[in-house]
Enzyme design. Structure first.
Site, PDB file in Angstrom:
ATOM      1  N   LYS A   1      49.654  56.602   4.693  1.00 57.06           N
ATOM      2  CA  LYS A   1      48.925  57.151   3.009  1.00 57.06           C
ATOM      3  C   LYS A   1      48.894  58.668   3.110  1.00 57.06           C
ATOM      4  O   LYS A   1      48.336  58.539   3.825  1.00 57.06           O
ATOM      5  CB  LYS A   1      48.051  56.082   2.120  1.00 57.06           C
TER       6      LYS A   1
ATOM      7  N   LYS B   1      53.518  52.081  10.090  1.00 55.32           N
ATOM      8  CA  LYS B   1      54.722  52.114   9.545  1.00 55.32           C
ATOM      9  C   LYS B   1      54.705  52.728   8.342  1.00 55.32           C
ATOM     10  O   LYS B   1      53.947  53.220   7.454  1.00 55.32           O
ATOM     11  CB  LYS B   1      54.641  50.549   9.171  1.00 55.32           C
TER      12      LYS B   1
ATOM     13  N   ASP C   1      56.407  53.483   5.053  1.00 52.60           N
ATOM     14  CA  ASP C   1      56.761  52.679   4.035  1.00 52.60           C
ATOM     15  C   ASP C   1      57.396  53.093   3.563  1.00 52.60           C
ATOM     16  O   ASP C   1      58.625  53.448   3.879  1.00 52.60           O
ATOM     17  CB  ASP C   1      55.430  53.104   2.991  1.00 52.60           C
ATOM     18  N   GLU C   2      57.694  51.698   2.673  1.00 52.40           N
ATOM     19  CA  GLU C   2      59.641  51.051   1.711  1.00 52.40           C
ATOM     20  C   GLU C   2      60.389  52.275   1.058  1.00 52.40           C
ATOM     21  O   GLU C   2      61.538  52.746   1.547  1.00 52.40           O
ATOM     22  CB  GLU C   2      59.507  50.317   0.656  1.00 52.40           C
TER      23      GLU C   2
ATOM     24  N   HIS D   1      61.224  46.014   5.081  1.00 48.80           N
ATOM     25  CA  HIS D   1      60.224  45.472   4.129  1.00 48.80           C
ATOM     26  C   HIS D   1      60.818  44.656   2.979  1.00 48.80           C
ATOM     27  O   HIS D   1      62.306  45.301   2.500  1.00 48.80           O
ATOM     28  CB  HIS D   1      59.849  47.376   3.985  1.00 48.80           C
ATOM     29  N   ARG D   2      60.344  44.143   2.375  1.00 45.72           N
ATOM     30  CA  ARG D   2      60.436  42.725   1.367  1.00 45.72           C
ATOM     31  C   ARG D   2      60.343  43.788  -0.340  1.00 45.72           C
ATOM     32  O   ARG D   2      60.897  43.881  -1.469  1.00 45.72           O
ATOM     33  CB  ARG D   2      59.962  41.551   0.494  1.00 45.72           C
TER      34      ARG D   2
ATOM     35  N   LYS E   1      45.721  42.550  -2.952  1.00 44.90           N
ATOM     36  CA  LYS E   1      46.309  42.610  -3.389  1.00 44.90           C
ATOM     37  C   LYS E   1      47.467  42.187  -4.428  1.00 44.90           C
ATOM     38  O   LYS E   1      47.543  42.384  -5.475  1.00 44.90           O
ATOM     39  CB  LYS E   1      45.830  44.196  -3.714  1.00 44.90           C
TER      40      LYS E   1
END
Lengths: 488, 138
Positions: free
Chosen positions: A179, A205, A207-208, A297-298, A337
Site C-alpha cells: 500500500k 503482493k 494489488d489487482e 486475485h478475484r 471488511k
C-alpha cells in the site's frame, strides 16, 4: 395426391409442430430423470416472472442453457436430440423466501468440450441470465463429474507442493499487499516488499490494479521487488516471495511479463480474474510448465456474486478456478471488511481444499463432489484483518490459508517491519496455544497479550486496533440456517 | 542473526515443557514424527540429516522427546528440528516443523549479486557457516 409436397412432408408429431410450446413439454423437464455419474449438474435459484410456473421456468433454463431456442426446430430430428437436452429434474421452493425456487438441472457430459472453462460457461451462464421468463436467476452450485474433471490440469502447484517449496508447515502463510495501491515508484515499492518480508511475512503482493502505469512501469516493479525478496530472504534464512502481477492488455504482454518474472527468480506470479477464463487457463498451464505458483486475485467477482437473487455464487467461481488451475484465490475473511458469512466462507474453503465434499446445505454445498485428485487451491484471506483477530482467523479459516494483512502490516505506527513481526508473533503464539489444546478462541485476547510481553510491536498493534471490527450483516447467507454474523 | 525457519521461530526458544506439548499434539493427531539436524541452514537445504527414521505409530510423546535429547547430546551446536508427517490421502506431507535446538552463534547469510544486462540480477544466498568444512562449522 392433391396435397402439396409441404403438407405431405410436414412433421406429424405434436412435439415438432411449428410454433412455441412450453419448454417442460419439449423434454427439458423430467421428474423421473436418473442422474448419470458422468452428468454435469447445476443448481439455479430461480425467481420466475409473476404467473410463470416454476417447473416451466426451470425447464426453460435447462432448455436455454443447452439446445433449445424459443421455437420448435425440425433440425433437432437430425440429432440424438434427447441426449443434448438438459433436464430439469427437481424444483424446490427456497426456504423462508416467497417466489424463489431451487432448480436442479442435469447436462450430459458431451455437451461440453474437454478441458475448457470457456465452453462450459458459455452454456451454463451463456444466454440464460437475460431470459425474460425469469425475473432473476442465480447459479448456486455445480457438480462436476470425475470424468470431466480429469480433462482439466487443475492447480499448477497446489497447497501441498507450495508448502514444500516454501518450507512452511503447520501454520497459515502470512502475507501483505503493498500500500498505497497506486502511485509508488519502483524503488519505493520495493522498500515496502523488503520491510514486510524482513519483518516476518512469507509473501508480499501486488494489488489487482497495479500493472504498468505511468508512475511505475512493470519492469521497475519486478526488479526492485526481487531485490527486496532476496535481501529479506538472506536476513531471515527463509524462503520468501512476492506475487508479481502479470495482468496486461494482451496475452502477448502477459507472457512477456510472466517470462520476465521467472527470469528474475520469482517463485510466484499473479493474475486477475478479469483477464478471463481462457487467459487464466493459459497462465495455469504456463505456471505448471515453469514451476511457478499462480496467485489469482478475484477482481470483479462481486459485480455478479454478491446479490443473492441474481448472478452466481462465489463457490461456483471457486470450482471453476480449481479446474482452471490457479494456486491461490481470495475467498473471504469472515471477520474483515469485505462480504463474508462464516458458513458461506467455510463452503468456499472446503470447495478449494477438500478431496471430497458431501452435500452441506448450511454451507451452500448442494451436491457431493469428488475432486478426482485435482490439487488444492490455497484460499487467501485479505481485507481489513489485523493481529488482534488472530484467534478468530485461525478458528474460522484453519491452517490452510494465506492471511493477508495490508493495512494491518503497513499501517503499524512503528513501521512495516514492526507490523509484520506483530502479525507473525501473534500467529505463531496462537498456533502454539491451539496445538497445546488450549481454548484459544476464548482465551485469544489473553494469549495475544501474553505474547506481546516479549514483542513490543504486537503490543502496539493490539492497542491501536483493539476497537476495529466490521459487524455488518452479509448479503450472501445460507438459506438453511440462521447465521450469527457478529464477530467479537 | 536468527534463522526463522520453522513454525515457532518468532517466539522465544521453546522450553522442554512447550516442546512436550507440541509432541503430545503430534501423537494425538496420529502423525509420525522425526528429528533432523544440520550445520547448513541454507533455506534450500531440503535434506537435513535424519536422526534415525521417523517414528511411525508413535503412542507416547516421550519417545520423541528421548530422540530429541539424544540428538542434542550428540549434536549440541547444530540446528535440530522436529517434523510431523500426515499420511492421509491428499496430504501425504509434512504438517508441522519446528526448531528445537540452534547453535550459540548464527552467522547468517551473504546475499551475492551478479549483474546482468538490463539491470537484471542473479541472486544467490551464501551460508557463512559453510565456509568451514562440515562438522567444524559452529
Amino acid at each position: 395426391m392433391s396435397q402439396s409436397v409441404e403438407s405431405r412432408t410436414r412433421i406429424k408429431s405434436e412435439r415438432y409442430e411449428s410454433g412455441v410450446i412450453p419448454y417442460a413439454k419439449m423434454g427439458y423437464w423430467d421428474a423421473d430423470y436418473v442422474i448419470k455419474e458422468t452428468d454435469v449438474l447445476a443448481l439455479f435459484r430461480i425467481t420466475p416472472q409473476p404467473g410463470v410456473d416454476p417447473i416451466e421456468a426451470s425447464a426453460a433454463i435447462a432448455g436455454e442453457s443447452s439446445t433449445a431456442t424459443w421455437t420448435v426446430v425440425w433440425t433437432d430430428l437430425l440429432t440424438a436430440c434427447d441426449l443434448y437436452r438438459a433436464k430439469a429434474y427437481r424444483v424446490d421452493p427456497v426456504p423462508n423466501v416467497a417466489d424463489q425456487y431451487f432448480a436442479y438441472i442435469a447436462y450430459d457430459i458431451d455437451l461440453f468440450e474437454e478441458g475448457s472453462i470457456a465452453n462450459l460457461t458459455a452454456s451454463i451462464i451463456g444466454n440464460v441470465f437475460g431470459f425474460k421468463a425469469v425475473k432473476a436467476l442465480r447459479l448456486e452450485d455445480m457438480r462436476m463429474p470425475v470424468a470431466y474433471l480429469k480433462t482439466f490440469q487443475g492447480p499448477a502447484t497446489g497447497l501441498i507442493v507450495e508448502r514444500e517449496r516454501m518450507d512452511k508447515f503447520g501454520r497459515p502463510f502470512l502475507g501483505a499487499t503493498v500500500k498505497p495501491k497506486l502511485g509508488l515508484s519502483g524503488k519505493n515499492y520495493g522498500r515496502v516488499v523488503y520491510e514486510g518480508l524482513k519483518g516476518g511475512l512469507d509473501f508480499l503482493k501486488d494489488d489487482e490494479n497495479i500493472n504498468s502505469q505511468p508512475f511505475m512501469r512493470w519492469k521497475e516493479r519486478f526488479l526492485y521487488s526481487m531485490e527486496g525478496v532476496n535481501k529479506a530472504s538472506a536476513a531471515a534464512g527463509e524462503i520468501k516471495g512476492h506475487y508479481l502481477n502479470v495482468t496486461a492488455a494482451t496475452m502477448e504482454d502477459m507472457y512477456e511479463r510472466a517470462e520476465f518474472s521467472k527470469e528474475v527468480g520469482s517463485i510466484i506470479c499473479m493474475i486477475d480474474l478479469v483477464i478471463g477464463y481462457t487467459a487464466i487457463q493459459t497462465m495455469a498451464i504456463w505456471a505448471r510448465k515453469h514451476d511457478m505458483i499462480l496467485h489469482l486475485h478475484r477482481a470483479g467477482n462481486s459485480t455478479y456474486s454478491r446479490q443473492k437473487n441474481h448472478g452466481m455464487n462465489f463457490r461456483v467461481i471457486c470450482k471453476w478456478m480449481r479446474m482452471a488451475g490457479v494456486d491461490h484465490i481470495h475467498a473471504g475473511t469472515v471477520v474483515g471488511k469485505l462480504e463474508g458469512d462464516p458458513l458461506m466462507i467455510k463452503g468456499f474453503y472446503n470447495t478449494l481444499l477438500e478431496s471430497e465434499t458431501d452435500i452441506n446445505l448450511p454451507q451452500g454445498l448442494f451436491f457431493a463432489q469428488n475432486w478426482a485428485s485435482l490439487r488444492k487451491v490455497v484460499p487467501v484471506a485479505s481485507g481489513g484483518i489485523h493481529a488482534g483477530q488472530m484467534h478468530q482467523l485461525l478458528d474460522y479459516l484453519g491452517d490452510d490459508v494465506v492471511l493477508q494483512f495490508g493495512g494491518g502490516t503497513i499501517g503499524h505506527p512503528d513501521g512495516i517491519q514492526a507490523g509484520a513481526t506483530a502479525n507473525r508473533v501473534a500467529l505463531e503464539s496462537m498456533v502454539m496455544a491451539r496445538n497445546e489444546g488450549r481454548n484459544y478462541v476464548a482465551e485469544g485476547p489473553q494469549i495475544l497479550r501474553d505474547a506481546a510481553k516479549t514483542c513490543g510491536p504486537l503490543q502496539t498493534a493490539l492497542d491501536l486496533w483493539k476497537d476495529i471490527s466490521f459487524n455488518y450483516t452479509s448479503t450472501d447467507t445460507a438459506d438453511f440456517v440462521e447465521t450469527p454474523t457478529a464477530n467479537i | 542473526m536468527r534463522v526463522t525457519q520453522g513454525t515457532f521461530s518468532f517466539l522465544p526458544d521453546l522450553t522442554d515443557e512447550q516442546i512436550n506439548k507440541q509432541l503430545a499434539y503430534i501423537v494425538s493427531k496420529g502423525f509420525s514424527a522425526n528429528v533432523e539436524y544440520t550445520d547448513d541452514p541454507h533455506p534450500r537445504n531440503s535434506y537435513w540429516e535424519l536422526w534415525g527414521l521417523p517414528l511411525f505409530d508413535v503412542k507416547d510423546a516421550s519417545a520423541v522427546m528421548y530422540e530429541i535429547s539424544s540428538c542434542r547430546k550428540a549434536k549440541p551446536n547444530y540446528y535440530i528440528k522436529v517434523n510431523a508427517f500426515d499420511n492421509t490421502r491428499g496430504i501425504e506431507s509434512c504438517v508441522l516443523s519446528f526448531i528445537v535446538n540452534r547453535p550459540i552463534n548464527e552467522p547468517g547469510f551473504l546475499l551475492q549479486r551478479q549483474d546482468f544486462e538490463g539491470r537484471t540480477m542473479k541472486y544467490s544466498l551464501h551460508s557463512y557457516a559453510t565456509e568451514k568444512p562440515e562438522g567444524a562449522r559452529y
